[in-house]
Design a protein around this motif. Structure first.
Motif, PDB file in Angstrom:
ATOM      1  N   THR B  17       0.817  -1.392   0.082  1.00  0.00           N
ATOM      2  CA  THR B  17       0.083   0.056  -0.054  1.00  0.00           C
ATOM      3  C   THR B  17       1.104   1.298  -0.111  1.00  0.00           C
ATOM      4  O   THR B  17       2.188   1.102   0.656  1.00  0.00           O
ATOM      5  CB  THR B  17      -0.614  -0.096   1.230  1.00  0.00           C
ATOM      6  OG1 THR B  17      -0.011   0.237   2.379  1.00  0.00           O
ATOM      7  CG2 THR B  17      -1.872  -1.011   1.409  1.00  0.00           C
ATOM      8  N   TRP B  18       0.218   2.236  -0.626  1.00  0.00           N
ATOM      9  CA  TRP B  18       1.006   3.519  -0.562  1.00  0.00           C
ATOM     10  C   TRP B  18       1.267   3.987   0.931  1.00  0.00           C
ATOM     11  O   TRP B  18       2.174   4.557   1.397  1.00  0.00           O
ATOM     12  CB  TRP B  18       0.086   4.570  -1.435  1.00  0.00           C
ATOM     13  CG  TRP B  18       0.795   5.873  -1.595  1.00  0.00           C
ATOM     14  CD1 TRP B  18       0.392   6.963  -1.422  1.00  0.00           C
ATOM     15  CD2 TRP B  18       2.049   6.006  -2.632  1.00  0.00           C
ATOM     16  NE1 TRP B  18       1.105   7.917  -1.946  1.00  0.00           N
ATOM     17  CE2 TRP B  18       2.153   7.188  -2.681  1.00  0.00           C
ATOM     18  CE3 TRP B  18       2.793   5.181  -3.365  1.00  0.00           C
ATOM     19  CZ2 TRP B  18       3.058   7.835  -3.487  1.00  0.00           C
ATOM     20  CZ3 TRP B  18       3.859   5.512  -4.028  1.00  0.00           C
ATOM     21  CH2 TRP B  18       4.029   7.105  -4.215  1.00  0.00           C
ATOM     22  N   GLY B  20       1.657   2.488   3.386  1.00  0.00           N
ATOM     23  CA  GLY B  20       2.502   1.573   4.054  1.00  0.00           C
ATOM     24  C   GLY B  20       4.105   2.181   3.784  1.00  0.00           C
ATOM     25  O   GLY B  20       4.746   1.940   4.672  1.00  0.00           O
ATOM     26  N   TYR B  21       4.214   2.427   2.607  1.00  0.00           N
ATOM     27  CA  TYR B  21       5.429   3.054   2.072  1.00  0.00           C
ATOM     28  C   TYR B  21       5.752   4.474   2.864  1.00  0.00           C
ATOM     29  O   TYR B  21       6.869   4.563   3.111  1.00  0.00           O
ATOM     30  CB  TYR B  21       5.399   3.222   0.452  1.00  0.00           C
ATOM     31  CG  TYR B  21       6.660   3.735  -0.142  1.00  0.00           C
ATOM     32  CD1 TYR B  21       7.781   3.022  -0.013  1.00  0.00           C
ATOM     33  CD2 TYR B  21       6.811   5.195  -0.140  1.00  0.00           C
ATOM     34  CE1 TYR B  21       8.946   3.685  -0.466  1.00  0.00           C
ATOM     35  CE2 TYR B  21       7.971   5.913  -0.641  1.00  0.00           C
ATOM     36  CZ  TYR B  21       9.049   4.950  -0.924  1.00  0.00           C
ATOM     37  OH  TYR B  21      10.189   5.670  -1.444  1.00  0.00           O
ATOM     38  N   TRP B  22       4.867   5.118   2.961  1.00  0.00           N
ATOM     39  CA  TRP B  22       5.157   6.306   3.713  1.00  0.00           C
ATOM     40  C   TRP B  22       5.001   6.447   5.358  1.00  0.00           C
ATOM     41  O   TRP B  22       5.360   7.244   6.038  1.00  0.00           O
ATOM     42  CB  TRP B  22       3.964   7.390   3.183  1.00  0.00           C
ATOM     43  CG  TRP B  22       4.579   7.961   1.792  1.00  0.00           C
ATOM     44  CD1 TRP B  22       3.617   7.635   0.690  1.00  0.00           C
ATOM     45  CD2 TRP B  22       5.809   8.588   1.360  1.00  0.00           C
ATOM     46  NE1 TRP B  22       4.605   8.177  -0.375  1.00  0.00           N
ATOM     47  CE2 TRP B  22       5.546   8.688  -0.027  1.00  0.00           C
ATOM     48  CE3 TRP B  22       6.741   9.068   2.066  1.00  0.00           C
ATOM     49  CZ2 TRP B  22       6.585   9.247  -0.705  1.00  0.00           C
ATOM     50  CZ3 TRP B  22       7.808   9.700   1.134  1.00  0.00           C
ATOM     51  CH2 TRP B  22       7.672   9.671  -0.081  1.00  0.00           C
ATOM     52  N   GLU B  23       4.497   5.250   5.744  1.00  0.00           N
ATOM     53  CA  GLU B  23       3.880   5.144   7.245  1.00  0.00           C
ATOM     54  C   GLU B  23       5.059   5.934   8.071  1.00  0.00           C
ATOM     55  O   GLU B  23       4.804   6.861   8.706  1.00  0.00           O
ATOM     56  CB  GLU B  23       3.782   3.858   7.628  1.00  0.00           C
ATOM     57  CG  GLU B  23       3.320   3.482   8.993  1.00  0.00           C
ATOM     58  CD  GLU B  23       2.668   2.515   9.279  1.00  0.00           C
ATOM     59  OE1 GLU B  23       1.863   2.113   8.916  1.00  0.00           O
ATOM     60  OE2 GLU B  23       3.654   1.323   9.847  1.00  0.00           O
ATOM     61  N   ASP B  35      -0.909   2.697   9.150  1.00  0.00           N
ATOM     62  CA  ASP B  35      -1.691   2.261   8.070  1.00  0.00           C
ATOM     63  C   ASP B  35      -2.612   1.179   8.468  1.00  0.00           C
ATOM     64  O   ASP B  35      -2.165   0.339   9.292  1.00  0.00           O
ATOM     65  CB  ASP B  35      -0.885   1.819   6.866  1.00  0.00           C
ATOM     66  CG  ASP B  35      -1.488   1.126   5.701  1.00  0.00           C
ATOM     67  OD1 ASP B  35      -2.681   1.807   5.556  1.00  0.00           O
ATOM     68  OD2 ASP B  35      -0.783   0.527   5.180  1.00  0.00           O
TER      69      ASP B  35
END
Ligand code: FES
Lengths: 405, 384
Positions: B17-18, B20-23, B35
């Protein structure tokens, strides 16, 4: 039982020093060996071994296990918010490097130097992703956090190799059967001859070139690894392999992850850059290359330095915890270095500690190392460590040495 | 749209997930951003009695509306580790609407996983900094709520609003210990109910607890004062006897029970033994009272039920879960069989396992376990 051979009896100044564990070859299946010439060698080795047994004590495995377990328990009790905060910081740094890199690549048209910085930054991001984050998280070192993203089941990395394929070969085979000839395919990756356990073949003559190629293409080597061993494309499958996935499934995963990487690095990202297509394309190419060279070098230094020992399958039947530790300890080597160096190696510069305690968060290896070293010393075990250049030279020597019969 | 963005995250950044990448980046600004979870600010923490803490939370705006009686999963970070526990929301929709708050009533166990966090929070409240603390919660779940339909047999389909007052079936709430929480939430709703019929529905509460350990008694008294149709008894089993005799006079009612397994069993038994012509109906929510693992369980052979990907089998506490799943011909992945490779890892939804290497017992909540070094200590639920 596992036997050791002291290297004392071999002339230290020559590459012969790196002959490993002759005892194993003797005890191991002799069918692997050439007859004739080797037979003589065996006799001479046997005698040297006999002498050794007198002078060298075998470690007290039970005590070794107790001591190393104690080190582990002690560190385990300390693991907590510091480690969670650490891995999050590293991930943060990775994101920073990745975006800096990707943006600077496109600005290469203003000033080529920006492109160079971009490449370095992107390579750093990939190295962090593969080593300190990917490798360690996929080892389950941070599973205790119960985090949805930072755990060995969920993590996927920026490399051509499918995460779960790597998990199977690396976490299972390599870490369980470390340096057991015939069981740990990571030993030489089925491409290089790195000990006398393998029969010499003509192709070994140019294995140094093979090695350089492997380093350059390392991500593809890692990716292809499982399939090569499973003989998915060519060759006959060895009988002792039980495979968990069908060949079709392996193939599918290999191509899907591999293709995704290729498309991402060499089509999508360059296309997104529009007029700067070439800047980004070459930038990604160089960044991947740098990452490949770095990871392969670190990994070779951790496993194939001159003193690293090999073992035979027979020796490891009914292995006790102590014997397992012993094998792990002698099958790896460390690299000395500064803090940043350790981070960039994913703390695989502490390969010995990593093999003893694969699921302890890697940043803890540093504090464990002195204790481990002391325990090794007490048991008369060689703690293989040295500066980067010393270890790397030793690897290169080994590769060259075993190019010849 | 969201699916497209996540697809892009998978293609470009190999993250599912997007978000998750930025978390980790978002967490720089907002440490409890996570997330897949909702956030809630801690409004206040206070003690109700020696072993019970009341936690007032203010969930973020996008948190879905809950119905009185539902529960949430509360997730907090304790020493780097995310710990999740399920609690009933002890407040109704009205306080959520008016003040934006929900309330949890938490029993503090001596070495429970949340305990250190809660006591730290308590001391923080003393220094007035609690309002800066946030926790993660799930969307409201569960369907242990006040029955909406009229309950007399002939009226099964028509709605309560249309029924004549004498046709409405009375409600009996049976609470045990901290099982009072969903009922408190429902009682709050009674007073603000939309129709007269709902407000005038007779409700009787039987509240069992240890002597002097009844919770929220002031609120109960207040509800009784406000609502003439509501009555309650504070009971103590040693003194006032079992459930059966109390229920004898309520066989025409709809029973709702919330409490420990033993209480539920008793109520269910009583219900089963009623003469067939009876009108009583039963709704329940019992704590899948996490069986406390004791040291002696390790010695004697015992059997537990294991739910593996939805289907269940019986396992003992002598062999590892991996061995037993293999014997039962379940599809399991594994490698080394000795706890090194993590191939056999799977998600334990609930239950306690023992690590065969260290003898350490796990937590009750959801976590990853390695099948090859785990033995059952309680009933288990696993998902590969
Ligand atoms: S099978 Fe290797 S960890 Fe369980």
């Amino acid at each position: 039982m596992i036997t050791t051979i002291s290297t004392n009896t071999v002339n230290k100044s020559t590459v012969n020093k790196s002959i490993v564990n002759e005892g194993q070859v003797l005890k191991g299946s002799s069918s692997r060996l050439n007859s004739g010439k080797n037979a003589n060698e065996q006799t001479s080795q046997r005698s040297s071994k006999d002498i050794d047994v007198g002078t060298k004590k075998t470690p007290d495995y039970t005590k070794l296990a107790t001591q190393l377990d104690a080190v582990k328990t002690d560190v385990k009790s300390k693991i907590g918010s510091e480690d969670a905060a650490y891995i999050r910081r590293v991930i943060l740094a990775q994101r920073g490097c990745e975006w800096t890199g990707r943006i600077l690549l496109m600005l290469g048209f203003i000033q080529p130097l920006l492109w160079v910085v971009g490449v370095l930054s992107l390579a750093t991001a990939k190295i962090l992703d593969n080593m300190e984050i990917g490798h360690n998280v996929m080892h389950g070192q941070y599973d205790w956090m119960n985090d949805k993203h930072i755990n060995s089941k969920a993590y996927e990395w920026d490399i051509a190799c499918d995460g779960s394929s790597w998990n199977r070969v690396h976490n299972y085979e390599h870490h369980t059967y470390t340096n057991i000839i015939g069981k740990d395919r990571d030993f030489g990756y089925g491409l290089l001859r790195l000990s006398n356990d393998f029969r010499w073949r003509v192709k070994n003559l140019w294995q140094f070139i093979t090695y350089v190629m492997l380093s350059v293409m390392f991500q593809w080597g890692v990716s292809y690894h499982e399939m090569a061993a499973e003989r998915v494309f060519f060759g006959k499958k060895k009988d002792n392999r039980k495979n968990q996935l069908s060949h079709a499934e392996l193939k599918r995963r290999f191509f899907s992850k591999g293709a995704r990487q290729l498309v991402k690095d060499y089509v999508l990202f360059p296309l997104l850059a529009g007029p700067f297509f070439l800047y980004v394309f070459t930038g990604n190419l160089v960044a991947n290359l740098l990452r490949n060279l770095w990871t392969s070098t670190i990994i070779f230094c951790g496993h194939f330095t001159g003193d690293v020992q090999t073992f035979s399958a027979e020796d490891c039947v009914d292995e006790t915890q102590g014997q397992w530790y012993y094998r792990q300890g002698l099958g790896s080597s460390n690299i000395k270095g500064g803090k940043l160096f350790h981070v960039l190696t994913g703390h695989l510069s502490f390969q010995i500690e990593h093999h003893l305690f694969p699921d302890i968060p890697a940043r803890r290896y540093k504090e464990m190392a002195p204790q481990v070293q002391a325990i090794f010393k007490e048991h008369g075990m060689h703690y293989n460590t040295g500066g980067f250049f010393k270890q790397y030279a030793s690897v290169l020597k080994r590769i060259v040495r075993y190019s010849f019969p | 749209m969201k699916a497209l963005i996540n697809k892009a995250a998978a293609v470009f950044f190999h993250h599912a997930t997007w978000a998750g990448y930025w978390e980790t980046v978002f967490q720089m600004v907002n440490p409890s951003w996570r997330d897949g979870y909702y956030q809630a600010r801690v409004k206040s923490v206070s003690t109700l009695n020696a072993t019970t803490v009341q936690l007032v939370l203010s969930p973020q705006k996008r948190w879905p509306k809950h119905t009185a009686g539902q529960h949430i999963a509360l997730t907090i970070e304790v020493n780097g580790k995310l710990v999740t526990r399920v609690f009933t929301i002890a407040s109704g929709q009205k306080s959520r609407q008016d003040e934006g708050n929900i309330r949890l009533v938490i029993r503090v166990k001596k070495d429970g996983a949340l305990t250190p966090y809660l006591s730290a929070l308590l001391s923080k409240t003393a220094s007035k900094s609690a309002s800066k603390v946030s926790v993660n919660i799930s969307a409201p779940m569960g369907n242990f709520v006040m029955p909406k339909a009229a309950l007399l047999d002939k009226l099964e389909t028509s709605s309560l609003e249309q029924a004549a007052p004498e046709q409405i079936k009375p409600i009996v709430m049976i609470a045990g210990g901290s099982g009072i929480t969903p009922f408190i939430a429902m009682l709050e709703g009674l007073n603000s109910a939309s129709s007269d019929n709902l407000q005038s529905r007779p409700v009787h509460l039987l509240y069992f607890a240890k002597e002097n350990e009844h919770l929220l008694t002031q609120e109960l008294a207040e509800y009784k004062r406000l609502n003439t149709y509501f009555t309650y008894e504070l009971l103590c089993r040693q003194k006032d006897g079992g459930v059966e005799q109390r229920l004898a006079s309520h066989t025409d009612s709809h029973w709702m029970v919330c409490g420990p397994q033993s209480l539920y069993d008793e109520v269910a038994n009583t219900h089963a033994n009623l003469p067939p012509a009876n009108d009583a109906s039963l709704d329940s929510e019992h704590f899948a009272a996490f069986p406390v693992a004791t040291a002696q369980t390790s010695g004697e052979k015992a059997f537990f039920s294991l739910s593996h990907n939805g289907s269940s089998l019986s396992v003992d506490n002598q062999q590892t879960l991996l061995t037993q799943l293999q014997q039962a011909n379940r599809p399991v992945t594994y490698g080394c069989g000795m706890g090194i490779c993590h191939q056999c890892q799977c998600v334990k939804k609930r239950g306690v396992v023992r690590d065969t290497r260290t003898g350490a017992l796990s937590d009750n909540a959801e976590q990853l376990i390695q099948l090859c070094v785990s033995q059952a200590v309680t009933d288990l639920e696993l998902q590969a």
